[in-house]
Every structure is written in structure tokens, then in C-alpha cells.
Design an enzyme around this catalytic site. Structure first.
Site, PDB file in Angstrom:
ATOM      1  N   GLU A   1      -6.651  -1.552  15.097  1.00 31.23           N
ATOM      2  CA  GLU A   1      -7.219  -2.480  14.119  1.00 31.23           C
ATOM      3  C   GLU A   1      -6.208  -3.548  13.706  1.00 31.23           C
ATOM      4  OE1 GLU A   1      -8.631  -0.624  10.502  1.00 31.23           O
ATOM      5  OE2 GLU A   1      -8.555  -2.534   9.437  1.00 31.23           O
TER       6      GLU A   1
ATOM      7  N   SER B   1     -10.216  -6.653   9.590  1.00 32.88           N
ATOM      8  CA  SER B   1     -11.440  -6.013   9.134  1.00 32.88           C
ATOM      9  C   SER B   1     -12.217  -7.068   8.358  1.00 32.88           C
ATOM     10  CB  SER B   1     -11.081  -4.822   8.234  1.00 32.88           C
ATOM     11  OG  SER B   1     -12.193  -4.003   8.029  1.00 32.88           O
TER      12      SER B   1
ATOM     13  N   ARG C   1       1.102  -6.502  12.517  1.00 28.18           N
ATOM     14  CA  ARG C   1       0.432  -5.958  13.699  1.00 28.18           C
ATOM     15  C   ARG C   1       0.299  -7.026  14.793  1.00 28.18           C
ATOM     16  NH1 ARG C   1      -4.052  -1.488  11.528  1.00 28.18           N
ATOM     17  NH2 ARG C   1      -2.517  -0.286  10.334  1.00 28.18           N
TER      18      ARG C   1
ATOM     19  N   ARG D   1       0.838  -1.201   0.000  1.00 29.92           N
ATOM     20  CA  ARG D   1       0.000   0.000   0.000  1.00 29.92           C
ATOM     21  C   ARG D   1       0.873   1.252   0.000  1.00 29.92           C
ATOM     22  NH1 ARG D   1      -4.943  -1.936   4.054  1.00 29.92           N
ATOM     23  NH2 ARG D   1      -5.305  -3.853   2.882  1.00 29.92           N
TER      24      ARG D   1
ATOM     25  N   ARG E   1       2.089   0.634  10.261  1.00 27.55           N
ATOM     26  CA  ARG E   1       1.697   1.123   8.933  1.00 27.55           C
ATOM     27  C   ARG E   1       2.899   1.065   7.985  1.00 27.55           C
ATOM     28  NH1 ARG E   1      -2.938   3.728   7.783  1.00 27.55           N
ATOM     29  NH2 ARG E   1      -3.308   3.974  10.008  1.00 27.55           N
TER      30      ARG E   1
END
Length: 420
Positions: A346, A349, A388, A259, A274
Site C-alpha cells: 500500500e 488509500s 514508501r 503514528r 512503517r
RNA sequence: GGAGGGGUAGCGUAAUUGGUAACGCAGUGGUCUUGAAAACCACCGCCUUCGGGCUUGCAGGUUCGAGUCCUGUCCCCUCCGCCA
């Protein structure tokens, strides 16, 4: 993509549902283009019927040796008229198509009102938030101290927002991937090893394109895109196919995800939270429409149970309309407790995309006893984001001396070691 | 990357100088049967406002009309080169 007939028949309801997502769409434009398109299409089809009939007659009369020059000249004019109309239809159709590709999915009725993450609805919590009797360290410090994560060298090799793992870090990463894949397989998901580079049609099919093109890494001279999630190749498995079931069809894949994180400048710059590249085990399901609402609950449990087996504290929230993504009709976020953040972050999801992606990607099935095809429902969820998870393990399982206890369930993947 | 060959319904194959996509297998429904098989009949690409339209990898072009001719492009196969 929304069903154009829904917009045609009940634009008010569609507009109201989109407003829940805090999106305003000018549906009048859609309706105007749609009406114009249908008018011209009808006209074209009538002329084509006429031309087909005339061509057939030419053929018949030629066989009988009759003169057909007049009829051919006449039919040529019909052909020219068709060409004219098709030329006028093209920009209208293009505009309509382009527009529809930018309209988000509508949320399901149970989605709470709200505009930001603050308005998400907490469903439940698991586990105890750890209380440390010593100054707890963030995972980036633990990772560097233990020499299992190397941010500086990754910066040298690639740039910011990259990391690399060594020794027990790399092994922990691989252990987690294996654990998560085994866990998904035990729950009936077929393992897939998909491509990491996909074409534009795949990105359009799952909804990354055209609106979020700037988030993707584009491999320019070859025109491929690095997948931002395994959801893209997995959901596109059946693009342009009529699948026969039996439902549900469940797939899992470990892939790296890429990303660009455009618009996230300055956010979560430290640690593994991130990154431009991260590992993830993804779940994707194809369901009959009536099955998707139960399926997301099952899928949520599939993801939550990974954290439960790792004994990491988490909470689950249902996203409010304003915090939901583009193609989602319903989304649960699972948030793991991250001591360095002092809050839940998070880590997964899980979403029901209803028929939104299936329409874009043209994924259909034949309901039993019915001749007509219908669009399937697609669902996807992370189980889990590996980076994460590593961050959460390091922080939640840290000891006063800077070492980290390995979660019991991972020991068998790591030579029964107890500590890093 | 180069040369050659090929892409038609789930599979395998047809289609005269360009004349409007055919056949077999598989599949679905039915008749027959105690049941099944066999046989026979029907259906057997997509859309539809039910008039019709579209469909031979995809996108264009020529033509009254294109599987067929032309251009571009994607994919597959064979060989050569390169390569983990």
C-alpha cells in the site's frame, strides 16, 4: 457519525450494512436511549415554554405594580422540575453520544463482501514488474550503502521506527514532495500548510477519536495531538461552518504524519515502510452528496497518475467490507510493487467518507434553492506516502552496482542528475 | 509566562436598576423597469414532533427571568518578558 434518524427508522438495514464491515453494533441500545432522550426532552421543552410565559407575565405585572410573589414562587417550582429532568437527561445523552461516536460508517453498495485483505477486489494494474538479472537489494540496504538513509543514527537520536535521510536521500525526499504538490496543484487542489499539532475536537471530527486514541501521539502537558495524517487538519478546515462552495473544494498539503503504530509490533520493522514519523502529500475534497461517487474516481486518478509519472508499477484494489477503516464508505488502495517484499504494498488509500466526518465535525452547506442546510461529503487520499515512494524508487530503479536511476520526472527537481 | 483590554448574525455597531437580543451594511426573493440602478416590500442565526425550544466565544452558577452579576475556561488585541 451515523444519522440517528437512519437508525431510528431502519435499524435492520443499518445492522446489515455494518455486518458487511464485520462489525456488530447493539442498535437496540441506541434506540432505547434515543427514545428516552426524546421523551425527556419533550417534557423539558414544555416546562420551559411554561416558564418563559410565566417570566414574561412577571415582567408585565411588575410594570403595573402588581404583587407577583405567588407567581414567582410557583415558577420556581417549574424551574426546579426542569433542573431535575435535565439532570436525568445528562447521563442518557452522554451515553447515546459516546455510543454513536463508536459506530462506524456504513459501506456503499458496491463494496465487496469479505473479511480481510485477501478478499479485496483488484481493479487494474499498471506497469511491468521488474525482473532483475542480478541479486536485487532491499531499499534499506541500498539506502545505507549509498549513505542516503541512516537507520542506526535515527535509532540513537529517537528510537526504533525512526529514520533519517542525508544528502541525495534528503534531496530526493524534498524533490518528491515538491513534485507531488505541483502535481496536485495542477489538478486544482489548493496547497495548504497546516498545523501538525491539533486539539481533541479535530481528532474527534475526522474519526480518530474516541476509538483509535492509542494510535496517536499525545503531547501531554499541552493536550495537543500529533496529526496521524494531514486529513485531520484539512478536513477540520471547515469544522462548525456552513460552507458556500463552489464545489468541489479541493485541498492538498504536505505534512509529516505521526503514528504510534500500536499493535504493529514486529511488522515491517526494517526499512521505511512503517515508521512513527513519515512524510505524505494528502488530498482532501469537500463535495455535495451527489458528487462524491464521481469525485472518488477522479481522486483515485489523481493519486494513480503520480505513480504513472514516476513509472512505478502498481495495482489498485477496492477494499472489501472487512478490510475497510472506521469512517470509510468506500476505499481504494493503491499498491506499489515492492521487490524486497515480492508483492504489492500500500502506498495510497483513497476514500469516500460520505457524510460521516461532516456530521461529527458539523460541516454543512446550503443546497441551491433550499433553505435547509445539509452535511457535505468529505473525501481524502494520499498522493502519496513519500517514504514508501522512496523505498519503491530505490528498489525498482536499482542498478547492478547498487546505484539508483532517478525517475525522469524528478530530474528537473534534482539538477538533472541521472543517478544516485 | 505577566499585566491590561475585548469576544453579540457574513461585516460594523446597539441594548435603562437584570425584564426576555435591536439597527445599519452586505446577501436572497419580489414589485417597478426594455434592461440595470435607485426606490419600495418581504426574508435575512440553529433545531423542531410546528406546540415550541435554543442562540451574545465555551462550560457552569445565582435568579421567576442573565448580553448584563459570579466562577472556570478558550480565543483575539495591546504592552512587558522570553524565543526561531
Amino acid at each position: 457519525m451515523l444519522d440517528i434518524r437512519r437508525i431510528r427508522q431502519d435499524p435492520e438495514t443499518v445492522a446489515r450494512l455494518l455486518a458487511k464491515k464485520h462489525v456488530e453494533v447493539d442498535l437496540d441500545v441506541v434506540q432505547r436511549l434515543d427514545a428516552k432522550k426524546r421523551e425527556i426532552t419533550l417534557h423539558i421543552e414544555r416546562l420551559k415554554a411554561q416558564r418563559n410565559q410565566a417570566s414574561e407575565e412577571v415582567s408585565q405585572r411588575k410594570k403595573r405594580g402588581e404583587d407577583v410573589t405567588g407567581l414567582i414562587a410557583e415558577t420556581r417550582l417549574v424551574g426546579e422540575k426542569i433542573k431535575e429532568l435535565e439532570a436525568s437527561l445528562e447521563p442518557i445523552d452522554q451515553e447515546l453520544q459516546d455510543f454513536l461516536y463508536t459506530v462506524p460508517n456504513t459501506p456503499l453498495p458496491q463494496v465487496p463482501e469479505g473479511e480481510s485483505a485477501d478478499d479485496n477486489q483488484e481493479m487494474h494494474r499498471f506497469g511491468e514488474v521488474p525482473r532483475f538479472s542480478f541479486p536485487a537489494k532491499p531499499h534499506w540496504e541500498l539506502g545505507e550503502m549509498l549513505e542516503i538513509i541512516d537507520f542506526e543514527r535515527a535509532r540513537k537520536i529517537s528510537g526504533s521506527r525512526f529514520s533519517l535521510m542525508r544528502g541525495m536521500g534528503a534531496r530526493l525526499n524534498r524533490a518528491l514532495i515538491n513534485f507531488m504538490l505541483d502535481h496536485a496543484r495542477e489538478r486544482g487542489y489548493q496547497e495548504v500548510a497546516p498545523p501538525y499539532l491539533v486539539n481533541e475536537a479535530s481528532m474527534l471530527g475526522t474519526g480518530q477519536f474516541p476509538k483509535f486514541a492509542e494510535d496517536a501521539f499525545h503531547v501531554v502537558p499541552h493536550d495537543y495531538y500529533l496529526i496521524p495524517t494531514a486529513e485531520v487538519p484539512l478536513t477540520n478546515l471547515f469544522r462548525d461552518e456552513i460552507i458556500t462552495g463552489p464545489f468541489p473544494l479541493k485541498f492538498t498539503a504536505y505534512t509529516a504524519s505521526f503514528r504510534a503504530e500500536a499493535g504493529a509490533a514486529g511488522r515491517d520493522t526494517r526499512g521505511l515502510i512503517r515508521q512513527h514519523q513519515f512524510d505524505k502529500v494528502e488530498l482532501v475534497r469537500f463535495e455535495e452528496p451527489q458528487g462524491s461517487e464521481a469525485a472518488i474516481e477522479e481522486m483515485l486518478r489523481d493519486a494513480e497518475s503520480v505513480l504513472e509519472e514516476l513509472e512505478l508499477p502498481y495495482r489498485t484494489v477496492m477494499l472489501c467490507g472487512g478490510d475497510m477503516g472506521f469512517g470509510q464508505a468506500l476505499t481504494y488502495d493503491i499498491e506499489v510493487w515492492m521487490p524486497s517484499y515480492g508483492k504489492y504494498v500500500e502506498i495510497s488509500s483513497v476514500s469516500n467518507m460520505t457524510d460521516f466526518q461532516a456530521r461529527r465535525a458539523n460541516i454543512r452547506y446550503r443546497p441551491s434553492g433550499v433553505k435547509k442546510t445539509e452535511f457535505v461529503h468529505t473525501l481524502n487520499g494520499s498522493a502519496l506516502a513519500v517514504g514508501r515512494t522512496i523505498a519503491a524508487i530505490l528498489e525498482n530503479y536499482q542498478r547492478p552496482n547498487g546505484h539508483v536511476k532517478i525517475p525522469d520526472v524528478l530530474r528537473s527537481y534534482l539538477d538533472d542528475k541521472e543517478l544516485i
